[in-house]
Design a protein around this motif. Structure first.
Motif, mmCIF file in Angstrom:
data_model
loop_
_atom_site.group_PDB
_atom_site.id
_atom_site.type_symbol
_atom_site.label_atom_id
_atom_site.label_comp_id
_atom_site.label_asym_id
_atom_site.label_seq_id
_atom_site.Cartn_x
_atom_site.Cartn_y
_atom_site.Cartn_z
ATOM 1 N N ILE A 125 0.700 -1.638 -0.041
ATOM 2 C CA ILE A 125 -0.189 0.194 -0.345
ATOM 3 C C ILE A 125 0.983 1.471 0.065
ATOM 4 O O ILE A 125 0.387 1.948 -0.797
ATOM 5 C CB ILE A 125 -0.628 0.187 1.269
ATOM 6 C CG1 ILE A 125 -1.910 -1.312 0.747
ATOM 7 C CG2 ILE A 125 -1.485 1.406 1.288
ATOM 8 C CD1 ILE A 125 -2.933 -1.250 2.674
ATOM 9 N N ALA A 126 1.631 1.380 1.244
ATOM 10 C CA ALA A 126 2.599 2.307 1.085
ATOM 11 C C ALA A 126 3.276 2.546 -0.425
ATOM 12 O O ALA A 126 3.615 3.934 -1.385
ATOM 13 C CB ALA A 126 4.008 2.585 1.938
ATOM 14 N N ALA A 164 1.401 7.441 -6.779
ATOM 15 C CA ALA A 164 0.098 8.254 -7.073
ATOM 16 C C ALA A 164 0.691 9.546 -6.628
ATOM 17 O O ALA A 164 0.555 10.417 -7.250
ATOM 18 C CB ALA A 164 -0.798 7.497 -5.661
ATOM 19 N N MET A 165 1.575 9.750 -5.548
ATOM 20 C CA MET A 165 1.985 11.141 -5.519
ATOM 21 C C MET A 165 3.354 11.596 -5.425
ATOM 22 O O MET A 165 3.160 12.644 -6.322
ATOM 23 C CB MET A 165 3.006 11.055 -3.409
ATOM 24 C CG MET A 165 1.820 10.578 -2.671
ATOM 25 S SD MET A 165 2.869 10.670 -0.540
ATOM 26 C CE MET A 165 1.673 10.877 0.721
ATOM 27 N N THR A 166 4.002 10.743 -6.701
ATOM 28 C CA THR A 166 5.101 10.568 -7.278
ATOM 29 C C THR A 166 6.210 11.010 -6.381
ATOM 30 O O THR A 166 5.732 11.835 -4.969
ATOM 31 C CB THR A 166 5.513 12.304 -8.466
ATOM 32 O OG1 THR A 166 5.230 13.441 -7.808
ATOM 33 C CG2 THR A 166 3.569 11.984 -9.187
ATOM 34 N N GLU A 167 7.376 10.353 -6.850
ATOM 35 C CA GLU A 167 8.718 10.687 -6.048
ATOM 36 C C GLU A 167 8.879 12.651 -5.629
ATOM 37 O O GLU A 167 9.494 12.280 -4.608
ATOM 38 C CB GLU A 167 9.715 9.850 -6.743
ATOM 39 C CG GLU A 167 10.866 10.614 -5.399
ATOM 40 C CD GLU A 167 12.112 9.359 -6.599
ATOM 41 O OE1 GLU A 167 13.388 9.670 -5.797
ATOM 42 O OE2 GLU A 167 11.708 8.555 -6.720
ATOM 43 N N MET A 175 5.493 5.772 5.532
ATOM 44 C CA MET A 175 3.879 5.505 5.235
ATOM 45 C C MET A 175 3.911 4.191 5.539
ATOM 46 O O MET A 175 2.605 3.948 5.517
ATOM 47 C CB MET A 175 4.749 5.802 3.477
ATOM 48 C CG MET A 175 5.138 7.421 3.202
ATOM 49 S SD MET A 175 3.222 7.956 3.657
ATOM 50 C CE MET A 175 1.888 7.929 2.887
ATOM 51 N N THR A 176 4.715 2.829 5.045
ATOM 52 C CA THR A 176 4.553 1.149 5.276
ATOM 53 C C THR A 176 3.780 1.203 7.413
ATOM 54 O O THR A 176 3.077 0.449 7.496
ATOM 55 C CB THR A 176 5.575 0.870 5.156
ATOM 56 O OG1 THR A 176 6.152 0.837 4.107
ATOM 57 C CG2 THR A 176 5.568 -0.702 5.501
ATOM 58 N N GLN A 177 4.914 2.319 8.031
ATOM 59 C CA GLN A 177 4.502 2.319 9.684
ATOM 60 C C GLN A 177 2.916 2.558 9.327
ATOM 61 O O GLN A 177 1.626 2.178 9.921
ATOM 62 C CB GLN A 177 5.037 3.186 10.723
ATOM 63 C CG GLN A 177 6.608 2.655 10.796
ATOM 64 C CD GLN A 177 7.525 3.874 11.364
ATOM 65 O OE1 GLN A 177 7.315 4.438 11.659
ATOM 66 N NE2 GLN A 177 8.641 2.979 11.247
ATOM 67 N N LEU A 178 2.539 4.425 8.845
ATOM 68 C CA LEU A 178 1.040 4.411 8.743
ATOM 69 C C LEU A 178 -0.300 3.446 8.398
ATOM 70 O O LEU A 178 -0.797 3.746 8.504
ATOM 71 C CB LEU A 178 1.614 6.345 7.914
ATOM 72 C CG LEU A 178 2.473 7.235 8.311
ATOM 73 C CD1 LEU A 178 2.663 7.992 7.885
ATOM 74 C CD2 LEU A 178 1.379 7.124 9.752
#
Length: 195
Positions: A18-19, A25-28, A48-51
């Protein structure tokens, strides 16, 4: 669509995938705005993985619909939540960015508002694009919005991402106003969820 795609809700064990798709989707470039020059995209992916693995965050598995191929691989995601909860759901990201990167994003303008289901992230793996998976995920998100009381679906699209913008217009979204997010000029689009 020549490959069998099924949809299911996200699970904590999906967090890493997911992260990665949220980052896509955000772009780097947008991600760099959030993690700064002294950190890496790998550092951001860890955060982001933690979130994504945690309940009560805007990027949580709880808010994610996953598109799964016939081998069980996550090939697309839709992350959405009630816009009225943005402040509460965003706080873990703000706290994590301060702790991990030393950057305070608490003054970031709101990307959504009360009265809409906010489509935070929609992504499909490059090799699975053009197969109707994004449309499938958008339809599932519209169903979620309908179950929440027929809320309109809102999203931000980068002004430079004309391909995505055209997809959204074809799906019935309309331009509401402009916004700035991740250091980029964005368009706020909205779709009325109807049965």
């Amino acid at each position: 669509m020549n490959k069998k795609i099924t949809l299911r809700l996200g699970r904590p064990e999906d967090a890493q995938h997911i992260a990665g798709m949220i980052i896509m989707a955000m772009t780097e470039e947008c991600c760099r705005h959030f993690y700064g020059e002294h950190h890496s995209i790998e550092d951001f992916h860890r955060l982001m993985t933690q979130l994504a693995a945690s309940p009560g965050t805007q990027y949580s598995y709880e808010n994610t619909i996953c598109a799964i191929d016939d081998k069980g691989r996550i090939v697309g995601i839709s992350v959405s939540y009630d816009g009225a909860r943005l402040e509460e759901l965003r706080q873990p990201f703000i706290d994590s960015a301060i702790r991990e990167f030393g950057i305070d994003h608490s003054s970031m303008s709101p990307e959504t508002q009360s009265g809409e289901l906010y489509l935070d992230s929609l992504a499909v793996l490059p090799e699975y694009r053009g197969m109707g998976i994004a449309k499938l995920l958008l339809k599932a998100t519209a169903e979620k919005a309908y179950k929440m009381g027929a809320l309109p679906i809102g999203l931000l699209v980068d002004e430079s991402n004309t391909q995505a913008e055209q997809l959204y217009y074809k799906m019935g979204f309309r331009h509401i106003n402009n916004n700035k997010w991740g250091g980029h000029n964005m368009k706020h689009l909205q779709l009325t969820s109807e049965k």
